[in-house]
Design a protein around this motif. Structure first.
Motif, PDB file in Angstrom:
ATOM      1  N   LEU A 375    -108.801 -50.786 -27.666  1.00  0.00           N
ATOM      2  CA  LEU A 375    -110.390 -50.134 -27.926  1.00  0.00           C
ATOM      3  C   LEU A 375    -111.020 -51.346 -27.348  1.00  0.00           C
ATOM      4  N   TYR A 378    -110.402 -54.231 -25.350  1.00  0.00           N
ATOM      5  CA  TYR A 378    -111.571 -53.116 -24.093  1.00  0.00           C
ATOM      6  C   TYR A 378    -113.009 -53.638 -24.077  1.00  0.00           C
ATOM      7  N   CYS A 379    -113.723 -53.639 -25.261  1.00  0.00           N
ATOM      8  CA  CYS A 379    -114.473 -54.281 -25.249  1.00  0.00           C
ATOM      9  C   CYS A 379    -115.536 -55.336 -25.262  1.00  0.00           C
ATOM     10  N   ASP A 394    -111.446 -38.303 -31.204  1.00  0.00           N
ATOM     11  CA  ASP A 394    -111.211 -39.489 -30.615  1.00  0.00           C
ATOM     12  C   ASP A 394    -112.345 -40.630 -30.497  1.00  0.00           C
ATOM     13  N   ILE A 406    -117.770 -44.634 -23.334  1.00  0.00           N
ATOM     14  CA  ILE A 406    -116.124 -44.867 -23.492  1.00  0.00           C
ATOM     15  C   ILE A 406    -116.140 -43.712 -24.618  1.00  0.00           C
ATOM     16  N   LYS A 407    -114.674 -43.186 -24.122  1.00  0.00           N
ATOM     17  CA  LYS A 407    -113.990 -42.222 -25.371  1.00  0.00           C
ATOM     18  C   LYS A 407    -112.387 -42.848 -25.177  1.00  0.00           C
ATOM     19  N   TYR A 408    -112.156 -43.069 -26.231  1.00  0.00           N
ATOM     20  CA  TYR A 408    -111.022 -43.779 -26.099  1.00  0.00           C
ATOM     21  C   TYR A 408    -110.044 -42.461 -27.277  1.00  0.00           C
ATOM     22  N   THR A 409    -108.917 -41.767 -27.035  1.00  0.00           N
ATOM     23  CA  THR A 409    -108.275 -40.636 -26.854  1.00  0.00           C
ATOM     24  C   THR A 409    -107.558 -41.244 -28.599  1.00  0.00           C
ATOM     25  N   LYS A 413    -105.613 -43.538 -24.407  1.00  0.00           N
ATOM     26  CA  LYS A 413    -106.505 -43.275 -23.434  1.00  0.00           C
ATOM     27  C   LYS A 413    -108.092 -43.688 -23.582  1.00  0.00           C
ATOM     28  N   ILE A 414    -108.008 -44.605 -22.042  1.00  0.00           N
ATOM     29  CA  ILE A 414    -109.605 -44.528 -22.496  1.00  0.00           C
ATOM     30  C   ILE A 414    -110.342 -44.387 -21.138  1.00  0.00           C
ATOM     31  N   SER A 416    -114.449 -43.323 -19.564  1.00  0.00           N
ATOM     32  CA  SER A 416    -115.378 -43.792 -19.226  1.00  0.00           C
ATOM     33  C   SER A 416    -116.230 -42.320 -18.214  1.00  0.00           C
TER      34      SER A 416
END
Length: 988
Positions: A375, A378-379, A394, A406-409, A413-414, A416
């Motif tokens: 995460l 990614y950001c 999450d 964004i949802k980071y499980t 998993k990512i 958006s």
């Protein structure tokens, strides 16, 4: 230049905090440093010693003079300040058991500064071996030991200087350079010389070389002290601390900072058992068996530390050789720095980490370090405005860029949601996962609702309309009924029905809100909605069946108008973030306003002295409370967290001191005596201080000039007050101090101020003018004579009545001493009659006996009537009544004996009485007679704490005090009276 230096020191302090987190050095992270040097008022940067006196002042030794510090202002004391302080330097400082401050100068001898501000000098002319003083201590007999650069001397309590015998048997000519002196719990004196095998002990009136150190061969001891358990600690060259408990020795290596040039200069045990030691290369602490270090690299002002001292509020003071002084105060906050603007912070109990929303991406903090994960990668370099954790674990991230939400499980998993998926914009401010399963997304272009929290779920949008005046959504909140409250930038609040997705209600300033720019909405207290706006705080609550809005701002105690967020901890303290920083208000203050008991609240602001070393709080950001009850606050350069368990308030009351009196343009050091002002004086100024060294600048004061002010002033941080054109008369000034934690001081000593009248305001002058008029207009001397006789008779009757009234007032102060004044007067007359006094003298002695205790009118009832033993401070207050009484009676010139009896009836024949320490026949005869009578009645009267003494015990006490406490002549007469009173009829 001074500003640049302050910035530099602040950066050093910030670096220190980062270093502590990075390196795991936790001990010094519990403290907040503050420092002062020559740019702040110290006369020089070389500090030689630090002590705190019994009044609460910090005294600092420098080569340019003795420095008194009250937390705000430095006062340099030397011969330039006042000629009576006939010294320039202050090298070694010591507070003796009597409260005297001793200053050992660099080359001028020793100076004893008494509690009464008197100064006495001792030098080679008085018997000291050298005028260069290196250390001072006191033995059990009250002797002051003086260590010089070439020998040792003692100063007795009577002021006699002598050289202790026996040292010459060990050292030729007693010629040693003393490094340190110490009196241990057994009364032995230790003399450190820093020479090999030359640690001396004085015990049993003889000197010996101490050879008890076995862990180090040929030890050179610089310092010795004891801990609370009685174990000895030695500072041994080159860099060791040796603890000796009985025969057991424990060696600590104090050279862990840098062994080069390391010398242990001082060892200090603080109030919680930590062992502090100073060296030439920094400061060290042994805590919990581990050594921590603090040096210039971590923010210490100077590595060469010469003295460590703990004040009464547990602050640690550090004196350095080149950097001035530094104070370490317990930190209430801890800072985690990353030099990025943090917009949100949240705890992740699933991953056991803290997530931070930064202007440069998502940051993940794990224990004591930042970590990377998918995460954060990614950001990277994406502005993130908010971050949340769902009940399923999450992570929801609101970005201000093309990534949208964004949802980071939990499985990594990512997912958006962006404009491509139907959002009204990618600049998202925050999210709310509704209890019904929908995802609410606030953007700068409206509200978006993702039904079912699914990537493919339908997205409902609410934008600007007749009902929504602003679609710039700043915050979201779900209430207890499932409605979603949306705070906007300038449009107030609109409430969405989560079932129909329709707008149910709107709130703006027209409905009573403090403002229409809504930063945060929360329910820190069930049933109350707290709305933080740009122009104040609004609290919505049900009141008698209807919704009522209470507004708070700078006008009613909030301390600021713009409030970003409100959080409440388990101590019921409400915490706020604002443009002015972090502050708190106890919830009971709000309750008092809700219940109509008060109309304002009290705000407490926090800053650098509390550990908040930062450039500021992030505006419109989200702080949070973790599962441990700790509060995490977002900053423009990191985060701060506060633990209510550790963040204890300072419970020590400040000590109030009156410092200076100014009459017009002339200043006087206040010495406790009444202040007299001439009739032409226009301006009176009083300077005072409240001695607390935790947030000294936030100490507040409330004062009253009795006779002028009708009530005490409002609390203010001002440390002086001025009065102009006071009418003539007597005034009493009192001031209280209060710390930031609302701990109130005892009242200051009462300052008596006497404004003298012009001659035409004087009663005698008016009477004189009246007499002249009568003489000029009187036709016959006979009539004038009769008028005078009648006037004298009235005056005598009036005087008798006034005295009787005063006696009643005096005795009414204490039910247990009722009738005391009359009995003392009676006994005094009996003694005087037996001594052959005339009737006229007996009458004057009678009145003097009646009024001897009039000064007790000025003593608080709580002390007069206290059933238990008085404290030392309370007894000192009682001892003021003779002076008060003489001041009250001094205008009675017709019977001067009443003033004499009131002032000196507690003097003793041997000179040990008070208030003036008069001796033998130096005590007026009337006072000597009353002193015997007063003592007799005190012993033969019932008191709250005991019954009256038997006649035999009383006689024994009078006999015992004859020639010491009492005039032997009048004591003998009293014994004769006792012997004549066979049946003890005089008893009450």
């Amino acid at each position: 230049m001074k500003t640049l230096r302050k910035i530099f020191l602040s950066l050093q302090a910030l670096f220190m905090v980062q270093f502590c987190f990075a390196e795991g050095i936790q001990f010094f992270n519990n403290f907040v440093p503050s420092s002062w040097n020559s740019e702040d008022g110290l006369p020089g940067n070389s500090v030689t010693d630090i002590v705190q006196d019994t009044k609460g002042y910090i005294y600092i030794g420098t080569y340019e003079g003795l420095v008194r510090f009250d937390g705000i202002e430095f006062t340099v004391i030397n011969k330039k300040y006042d000629k009576k302080y006939n010294f320039v330097s202050a090298r070694s400082l010591f507070i003796d058991s009597r409260g005297n401050l001793w200053n050992g100068s660099n080359d001028e001898g020793v100076f004893c500064i008494g509690k009464d501000d008197s100064v006495r000098k001792f030098s080679t002319l008085d018997g000291l071996p050298n005028n260069s003083i290196r250390d001072l201590c006191e033995d059990r007999e009250g002797n002051i030991w003086v260590g010089t650069s070439s020998g040792i001397a003692l100063i007795s309590p009577e002021g006699k200087v002598f050289i202790p015998e026996g040292l010459e048997d060990l050292i030729e000519d007693n010629n040693i350079l003393v490094k340190h002196l110490f009196c241990d719990s057994a009364g032995r004196i230790w003399i450190c010389t820093a020479l090999q095998n030359r640690l001396y002990v004085y015990s049993g009136r003889r000197f010996s070389v101490y050879d008890g150190i076995t862990s180090i061969k040929n030890p050179s001891v610089n310092y010795v002290t004891q801990d609370s358990a009685g174990a000895f600690w030695f500072g041994v060259s080159p860099y060791y601390l040796l603890k000796k408990n009985g025969e057991e020795e424990t060696l600590f290596d104090g050279g862990g900072i840098s062994q080069k040039g390391t010398v242990v200069n001082c060892i200090f045990h603080d109030s919680v058992g930590n062992v502090w030691f100073s060296t030439d290369t920094g400061l060290g602490v042994i805590s919990g068996g581990e050594i921590s270090y603090y040096t210039e690299k971590q923010g210490l002002v100077d590595d060469k530390v010469v003295k460590i001292m703990e004040d009464r509020e547990s602050n640690i003071w550090i004196g350095t050789d080149r950097g001035g002084i530094e104070k370490l105060s317990q930190s209430q906050f801890r800072i985690i720095k990353n030099n990025e603007t943090i917009n949100a912070v949240v705890e992740d109990t699933f991953r056991k980490v803290i997530w931070l929303a930064s202007d440069k991406g998502v940051r993940c903090y794990d224990q004591k370090k930042f970590i990377e994960n998918p995460l954060t990668e990614y950001c990277e370099n994406i502005r993130v405005r908010d971050i949340n954790i769902t009940d399923a674990g999450d992570v929801l991230v609101s970005t201000y860029a093309q990534l949208g939400v964004i949802k980071y499980t939990r499985d990594g998993k990512i997912i958006s949601w962006t404009e491509k998926d139907g959002l009204t914009g990618n600049r998202t401010r925050c999210t709310l996962l509704h209890s019904g399963g929908d995802l609410y997304i606030a953007t700068t272009n409206g509200l978006n609702i993702v039904k079912g929290f699914s990537k493919d779920g339908e997205i409902i949008t609410i934008q600007k309309s007749s009902e929504v005046s602003s679609d710039f959504i700043m915050t979201l909140h779900e209430d207890s009924e499932g409605n979603v409250w949306c705070g906007t930038d300038g449009g107030g609040i609109f409430v969405v029905d989560s079932k129909t997705y329709e707008i149910k209600k709107t709130y703006t300033t027209e409905d009573g809100l403090a403002g229409n720019i809504i930063f945060k909405i929360s329910e820190p207290v069930p049933g109350q909605k707290w709305i933080c706006t740009g122009t104040g705080l609004s609290v919505m609550k049900e009141d008698s069946g209807s919704l009522k809005i209470y507004n708070f701002n700078s006008g009613n105690g909030l301390g600021t108008d713009g409030v970003f967020q409100a959080l409440i901890d388990y101590t019921e303290t409400v915490w706020f973030t604002s443009n002015k920083g972090i502050f708190s208000v106890h919830y009971r203050d709000f309750e008092n306003v809700f219940n109509g008991k008060d109309d304002s609240i009290f705000s407490k602001f926090y800053g650098r002295s509390d550990g908040i070393v930062t450039a500021g709080v992030t505006s419109t950001s989200k702080s949070s409370k973790d599962s441990f009850g700790r509060l995490w606050f977002t900053l423009v350069d990191g985060v701060a967290f506060y633990d209510p368990v550790r963040g204890k308030a300072n419970t020590k009351a400040p000590i109030v001191q009156i410092q200076e009196i100014s009459i017009d343009d002339e200043n006087f050091i206040y010495d406790g005596s009444p202040v007299e002002i001439g009739p032409d004086s226009k301006r009176l100024s009083i300077k005072f201080t409240g001695l607390s060294f935790i947030s000294s600048e936030q100490v507040k004061f409330s004062y009253k000039l009795e006779g002028y002010d009708s009530k005490f002033s409002e609390w203010t941080t001002q440390r002086n007050v001025s009065y102009t054109n006071l009418p003539h008369g007597t005034y009493k000034f009192t001031v209280f101090a209060m710390t930031r934690d609302e701990v109130k001081s005892l009242p200051s000593y009462v300052v008596t101020i006497i404004k003298k009248p012009y001659i035409w305001n004087l009663l005698w002058f008016r009477l004189l003018i009246g007499g002249i008029i009568v003489l000029a207009t009187a036709a016959l001397i006979f009539y004038r004579y009769k008028d005078i006789v009648r006037e004298q008779k009235r005056n005598k009757e009036f005087t008798s009545q006034v005295i009787s009234a005063l006696v009643v007032a005096i005795d009414a102060k204490d039910q247990y001493t009722n009738g005391h004044s009359n009995r003392v007067s009676k006994y005094a007359v009996m003694i005087a009659r037996k001594a052959g006094k005339s009737e006229a003298e007996l009458e004057r002695i009678f009145y003097a006996g009646l009024l001897h205790d009039v000064g007790k009118i000025g003593v608080p009832d709580s002390i007069i009537s206290k059933p238990d033993k008085l404290t030392g401070e309370e007894f000192e207050v009682i001892k003021t009544h003779p002076v008060i009484g003489s001041e009250i009676l001094k205008s009675i010139t017709a019977v001067p004996e009443v003033v004499v009896g009131a002032r000196w009836h507690h003097e003793r024949w041997d000179g040990r009485g008070y208030p003036d320490g008069l001796k033998e026949t130096g005590i007026p005869e009337v006072a000597r007679i009353i002193g015997v009578a007063d003592a007799y009645d005190a012993m033969t009267s019932d008191r709250s704490y005991r019954r009256h003494l038997t006649q035999s015990v009383v006689r024994e006490q009078i006999e015992k005090g004859r020639g010491s406490q009492f005039d032997p002549v009048f004591a003998t007469i009293m014994l004769e009276i006792i012997d004549d009173d066979v049946d003890f009829k005089l008893h009450e």
